[in-house]
Design a protein around this motif. Sequence first.
Motif, PDB file in Angstrom:
ATOM      1  N   PHE A 135     -19.460   6.834  -6.772  1.00  0.00           N
ATOM      2  CA  PHE A 135     -18.741   6.761  -5.506  1.00  0.00           C
ATOM      3  C   PHE A 135     -17.295   6.341  -5.732  1.00  0.00           C
ATOM      4  O   PHE A 135     -16.968   5.671  -6.709  1.00  0.00           O
ATOM      5  N   PHE A 136     -16.442   6.730  -4.802  1.00  0.00           N
ATOM      6  CA  PHE A 136     -15.071   6.257  -4.783  1.00  0.00           C
ATOM      7  C   PHE A 136     -14.589   6.219  -3.332  1.00  0.00           C
ATOM      8  O   PHE A 136     -15.247   6.747  -2.431  1.00  0.00           O
ATOM      9  N   GLY A 137     -13.466   5.572  -3.105  1.00  0.00           N
ATOM     10  CA  GLY A 137     -12.913   5.483  -1.760  1.00  0.00           C
ATOM     11  C   GLY A 137     -11.637   6.295  -1.638  1.00  0.00           C
ATOM     12  O   GLY A 137     -10.939   6.537  -2.626  1.00  0.00           O
ATOM     13  N   VAL A 138     -11.316   6.721  -0.427  1.00  0.00           N
ATOM     14  CA  VAL A 138     -10.043   7.386  -0.149  1.00  0.00           C
ATOM     15  C   VAL A 138      -9.447   6.811   1.128  1.00  0.00           C
ATOM     16  O   VAL A 138     -10.172   6.405   2.039  1.00  0.00           O
ATOM     17  N   ARG A 139      -8.115   6.785   1.182  1.00  0.00           N
ATOM     18  CA  ARG A 139      -7.393   6.400   2.402  1.00  0.00           C
ATOM     19  C   ARG A 139      -6.497   7.567   2.780  1.00  0.00           C
ATOM     20  O   ARG A 139      -5.483   7.818   2.134  1.00  0.00           O
ATOM     21  N   PRO A 140      -6.883   8.304   3.821  1.00  0.00           N
ATOM     22  CA  PRO A 140      -6.138   9.517   4.172  1.00  0.00           C
ATOM     23  C   PRO A 140      -4.794   9.223   4.815  1.00  0.00           C
ATOM     24  O   PRO A 140      -4.557   8.154   5.368  1.00  0.00           O
TER      25      PRO A 140
END
Length: 219
Positions: A135-140
């Motif tokens: 898993f990883f995170g993103v900030r659009p």
Amino acid sequence: MAYSVNTALSRHTAYRSVMEEALTWTIVAERLETMPRGAAYQLSKTLGMNSSYLYRKLKSGGDLSERHAQQVRAFFNETPPEPQQFGPPPTSSRNKVPVFGYAAASDGERIALNEGEVIDWIELPHGLALGPGEFFGVRPMGSSMEPRIFPGETLIVRKNYPPARDRDVVIEFTDGSGVIKTYEGQRQGHVFAKQWNEPKTLTYEATKVRALHAVAFKL
């Protein structure tokens, strides 16, 4: 050489505007563009703002309150310019995932997904069941997915796991950038997706898509 001189002058002008003139969010946004990746997120923490709220402020172009102006000037005056000052800690675990974000290439809504473009690490809530996989995170950035997803929100994404139709997805391209859209399927050598603001269907050549990553949930 001319480009380097112009760039230096632009950065000097932005810095002078922040430190000497009446501040607007437009000036702050211009100054952040000259800083390492992650600076906007660090500024949101300094101001005690949700990052998505800060992005909306940066787009608004309005004046800052006196308190925010003082905090912003202190931030720009004291923040070291080295990128590693904004980088993540060197360790990872099952409950801590890297976060990617900020514009890549010329498209202001694209996210830089290459290794080394991590802007933060986030610790997931205890007891959260992630399931198998990485898993990883993103900030659009950008507003094309509003009101479904707002700029600066953190999405937790399951790597290399195509989503079901009408579920949100990070479409990773072969150049290492990515976009967040709602998945519509694949056929005849194309990947189809949609955005919400303004509503429309988007088509991407499959040869330019490296991977599809399903959005698992939003924090």
